[in-house]
Motif scaffolding. Structure first.
Motif: not given
Length: 183
Positions: A121-125, A135-143, A166-176
């Motif tokens: 969706r964007a590239v931030q700094n 961003v993905g359907a029904g998923r939280p924003v992943l940075l 990275p492990e500390e971020i995890g993929a959105p499915e891992d969070d669910a």
């Protein structure tokens, strides 16, 4: 079929007026901050206005610049918030592992197993390096940190990015899964 890259790239934004003689405060988004002025003429996002820019001095957070057609403080202040775009063919050629942020927007992101994580969706700094916002359907924003370790593969011709969060971020499915397991 892959989408063509955008014909224009955002190179700067007007942050308001500087002084009382019609200069604008400009925040640069280019790798060489003062280079934005040499890519002109610069256009507004809608293409309705064009400006030649001449940097007059560095200021906090950017540059004071004279923009063609802007003669008063009020005219410069009225431009606050406008993003300035340069034609892609006016920009320097990129090295193999360099990308314009605009080219990454909308590209689908997959994890290393091939599952879709969403689209960029964007590239931030925020000061510690570039981060891609996915961003993905029904998923939280992943940075994701925009590093080779977290984003090992970028194939713009196929409009595909492979990410290894990275492990500390995890993929959105891992969070669910973690949330379901804690119930």
């Amino acid at each position: 079929m892959a989408e063509p890259p955008p014909a224009r790239v955002c190179v700067a934004a007007i942050a308001g007026a500087f002084g009382v003689r019609g200069e604008a405060r400009v925040k640069s988004f280019t790798a060489e901050p003062e280079a934005f002025a040499s890519y002109g003429p610069l256009e507004t996002e809608d293409g309705a206005r064009r400006f030649d820019a001449r940097i007059t001095r560095p200021v906090s957070g950017g540059f004071a610049a004279r923009l063609s057609g802007v003669a008063t403080r009020e005219q410069a202040e009225a431009l606050k918030g406008l993003r300035l775009y340069a034609a892609r063919d006016r920009l320097p050629a990129l090295d193999e592992d360099e990308f314009y942020h605009a080219d990454l927007i909308g590209v689908e992101v997959f994890d290393t197993g091939g599952a879709s994580l969403g689209r960029v969706r964007a590239v931030q700094n925020f000061g510690a390096g570039d981060v891609i916002e996915v961003v993905g359907a029904g998923r939280p924003v992943l940075l994701l940190p925009f590093t080779r370790a977290a984003v090992p593969t970028i194939d713009l011709s196929a409009r595909r990015i492979v990410a290894d969060p990275p492990e500390e971020i995890g993929a959105p499915e891992d969070d669910a899964e973690d949330e379901a397991a804690s119930r």
